[in-house]
Design a protein around this motif. Sequence first.
Motif, mmCIF file in Angstrom:
data_model
loop_
_atom_site.group_PDB
_atom_site.id
_atom_site.type_symbol
_atom_site.label_atom_id
_atom_site.label_comp_id
_atom_site.label_asym_id
_atom_site.label_seq_id
_atom_site.Cartn_x
_atom_site.Cartn_y
_atom_site.Cartn_z
ATOM 1 N N LEU A 10 38.722 37.337 47.294
ATOM 2 C CA LEU A 10 38.748 38.364 47.838
ATOM 3 C C LEU A 10 37.609 39.544 47.679
ATOM 4 O O LEU A 10 37.456 39.833 46.309
ATOM 5 N N VAL A 11 36.649 39.571 48.590
ATOM 6 C CA VAL A 11 35.444 40.422 48.348
ATOM 7 C C VAL A 11 35.957 41.996 48.132
ATOM 8 O O VAL A 11 36.256 42.665 49.376
ATOM 9 N N GLU A 12 35.803 42.739 47.251
ATOM 10 C CA GLU A 12 36.160 44.065 46.969
ATOM 11 C C GLU A 12 34.927 44.999 46.492
ATOM 12 O O GLU A 12 35.203 46.250 46.559
ATOM 13 N N LEU A 13 33.845 44.354 46.179
ATOM 14 C CA LEU A 13 32.656 45.084 45.838
ATOM 15 C C LEU A 13 31.871 45.302 47.091
ATOM 16 O O LEU A 13 31.524 44.116 47.714
ATOM 17 N N PRO A 14 31.243 46.540 47.251
ATOM 18 C CA PRO A 14 30.198 46.708 48.379
ATOM 19 C C PRO A 14 29.047 45.590 48.529
ATOM 20 O O PRO A 14 28.583 45.152 49.239
ATOM 21 N N GLU A 15 28.571 45.610 47.144
ATOM 22 C CA GLU A 15 27.392 44.912 47.100
ATOM 23 C C GLU A 15 27.702 43.372 47.172
ATOM 24 O O GLU A 15 26.632 42.598 47.841
ATOM 25 N N GLN A 16 28.815 43.109 46.937
ATOM 26 C CA GLN A 16 29.071 41.462 47.265
ATOM 27 C C GLN A 16 29.283 41.210 48.805
ATOM 28 O O GLN A 16 28.801 40.315 49.552
ATOM 29 N N ALA A 17 29.836 42.482 49.500
ATOM 30 C CA ALA A 17 29.841 42.260 50.936
ATOM 31 C C ALA A 17 28.651 42.371 51.739
ATOM 32 O O ALA A 17 28.369 41.654 52.664
ATOM 33 N N MET A 18 27.675 43.106 51.101
ATOM 34 C CA MET A 18 26.562 43.109 51.616
ATOM 35 C C MET A 18 25.613 41.837 51.605
ATOM 36 O O MET A 18 24.842 41.411 52.527
ATOM 37 N N ALA A 19 25.867 41.086 50.456
ATOM 38 C CA ALA A 19 25.146 39.927 50.219
ATOM 39 C C ALA A 19 25.677 38.868 51.256
ATOM 40 O O ALA A 19 24.853 37.777 51.814
ATOM 41 N N LEU A 20 26.813 38.921 51.554
ATOM 42 C CA LEU A 20 27.533 37.813 52.332
ATOM 43 C C LEU A 20 27.026 38.292 53.889
ATOM 44 O O LEU A 20 27.166 37.304 54.727
ATOM 45 N N LEU A 21 26.339 39.058 54.165
ATOM 46 C CA LEU A 21 25.856 39.478 55.435
ATOM 47 C C LEU A 21 24.792 38.779 55.990
ATOM 48 O O LEU A 21 24.404 38.540 57.020
ATOM 49 N N TYR A 54 15.006 32.907 45.095
ATOM 50 C CA TYR A 54 15.205 34.380 45.283
ATOM 51 C C TYR A 54 16.737 34.859 45.624
ATOM 52 O O TYR A 54 17.257 35.750 45.172
ATOM 53 N N HIS A 55 17.091 34.321 46.707
ATOM 54 C CA HIS A 55 18.680 34.520 47.168
ATOM 55 C C HIS A 55 19.785 34.115 46.277
ATOM 56 O O HIS A 55 20.578 34.751 46.109
ATOM 57 N N LEU A 56 19.122 32.754 45.532
ATOM 58 C CA LEU A 56 20.413 32.490 44.543
ATOM 59 C C LEU A 56 20.460 33.598 43.659
ATOM 60 O O LEU A 56 21.577 33.795 42.900
ATOM 61 N N LYS A 57 19.272 34.154 42.891
ATOM 62 C CA LYS A 57 19.329 35.210 41.892
ATOM 63 C C LYS A 57 20.268 36.478 42.461
ATOM 64 O O LYS A 57 20.965 37.020 41.645
ATOM 65 N N ALA A 58 20.033 36.717 43.508
ATOM 66 C CA ALA A 58 20.598 37.871 44.359
ATOM 67 C C ALA A 58 22.170 37.642 44.351
ATOM 68 O O ALA A 58 22.995 38.484 44.008
ATOM 69 N N LEU A 59 22.679 36.324 44.644
ATOM 70 C CA LEU A 59 23.737 35.965 44.657
ATOM 71 C C LEU A 59 24.609 36.050 43.263
ATOM 72 O O LEU A 59 25.658 36.457 43.265
ATOM 73 N N GLU A 60 23.908 35.451 42.319
ATOM 74 C CA GLU A 60 24.267 35.325 40.897
ATOM 75 C C GLU A 60 24.464 36.979 40.394
ATOM 76 O O GLU A 60 25.357 37.127 39.697
ATOM 77 N N LYS A 61 23.482 37.938 40.974
ATOM 78 C CA LYS A 61 23.373 39.195 40.250
ATOM 79 C C LYS A 61 24.755 39.720 40.794
ATOM 80 O O LYS A 61 25.396 40.622 39.925
ATOM 81 N N VAL A 62 25.251 39.535 42.019
ATOM 82 C CA VAL A 62 26.560 40.224 42.493
ATOM 83 C C VAL A 62 27.888 39.448 42.320
ATOM 84 O O VAL A 62 28.952 39.761 42.421
ATOM 85 N N GLY A 63 27.649 38.144 41.503
ATOM 86 C CA GLY A 63 28.857 37.603 41.170
ATOM 87 C C GLY A 63 29.585 36.578 41.950
ATOM 88 O O GLY A 63 30.543 36.115 41.815
ATOM 89 N N LEU A 64 28.716 36.307 42.866
ATOM 90 C CA LEU A 64 29.211 35.102 43.905
ATOM 91 C C LEU A 64 28.816 33.751 43.541
ATOM 92 O O LEU A 64 29.215 32.699 44.137
ATOM 93 N N VAL A 65 27.747 33.643 42.659
ATOM 94 C CA VAL A 65 27.519 32.225 42.284
ATOM 95 C C VAL A 65 27.222 32.566 40.608
ATOM 96 O O VAL A 65 26.862 33.436 40.062
ATOM 97 N N ARG A 66 27.241 31.091 40.003
ATOM 98 C CA ARG A 66 27.195 31.316 38.578
ATOM 99 C C ARG A 66 26.383 30.072 38.109
ATOM 100 O O ARG A 66 26.448 28.957 38.889
ATOM 101 N N ARG A 67 25.590 30.253 37.013
ATOM 102 C CA ARG A 67 25.031 28.837 36.523
ATOM 103 C C ARG A 67 25.843 28.040 35.693
ATOM 104 O O ARG A 67 26.478 28.820 34.941
ATOM 105 N N VAL A 68 25.729 26.880 36.154
ATOM 106 C CA VAL A 68 26.759 26.036 35.225
ATOM 107 C C VAL A 68 26.108 24.771 34.596
ATOM 108 O O VAL A 68 26.793 23.742 34.274
ATOM 109 N N GLY A 69 24.702 25.039 34.482
ATOM 110 C CA GLY A 69 24.123 23.934 33.608
ATOM 111 C C GLY A 69 22.640 23.817 34.012
ATOM 112 O O GLY A 69 22.124 24.547 34.941
ATOM 113 N N THR A 70 22.017 22.850 33.418
ATOM 114 C CA THR A 70 20.664 22.564 33.540
ATOM 115 C C THR A 70 20.369 20.841 33.597
ATOM 116 O O THR A 70 21.419 20.032 33.225
#
Length: 199
Positions: A10-21, A54-70
């Motif tokens: 459930l997307v409740e943060l405006p910055e996450q909603a904007m990222a999804l657009l 660049y887009h991965l970093k933006a998605l990570e910043k708003v909490g929609l993706v996470r780093r899971v390893g290398t």
Amino acid sequence: MKQQVLESYLVELPEQAMALLNPLRAEILGRLTEPASAAELAREINEIPQRVNYHLKALEKVGLVRRVGTRQVRNLVEVLYQAIARTYILSETLNWPKETVDRIKDQGSLSHLVTAAERIKRDALVLLEKSDQQEEIPSATLDALIRLGSSEQRSAFVQEYVQLVNRLVEKYQSADTGAASYQVVLALYPKPVQGGEEQ
């Protein structure tokens, strides 16, 4: 390395909603149900790795993706990312007027619909080539038309539709990471008629 991915978020943060657009970010999220690097995603969607990164970093910043390893690839260390969920639902509690939320939902869904359609077309062409080489390609398509009398009825239909599919996914999801993966895409939109008008 691989982490649990929610069936819906459930997307409740405006910055996450904007990222999804952003259609490209929606495409990236759709492909990140399994861990992947920026270079790997770039190859899949025919994009420049730097742009995907660049887009991965933006998605990570708003909490929609996470780093899971290398992982080590030749002389480089690639960062692996994973989406937090398979589907995203915009909350009614976003601090925007209802008209704005509704418009964003519509625009976001349409952007995602275009991106999903392009992805299906690309994937189908690859699978057709394999089929031409006598390789068996199991697939299924469902195409249905439904008449919904109101926006409330439409919302109720979509909610129940998603719940039913999520239950099916949970029932048949294999714990074997080596099992064959199948892409499932759900879409609901007004049926266009000739002249571009909606039916």
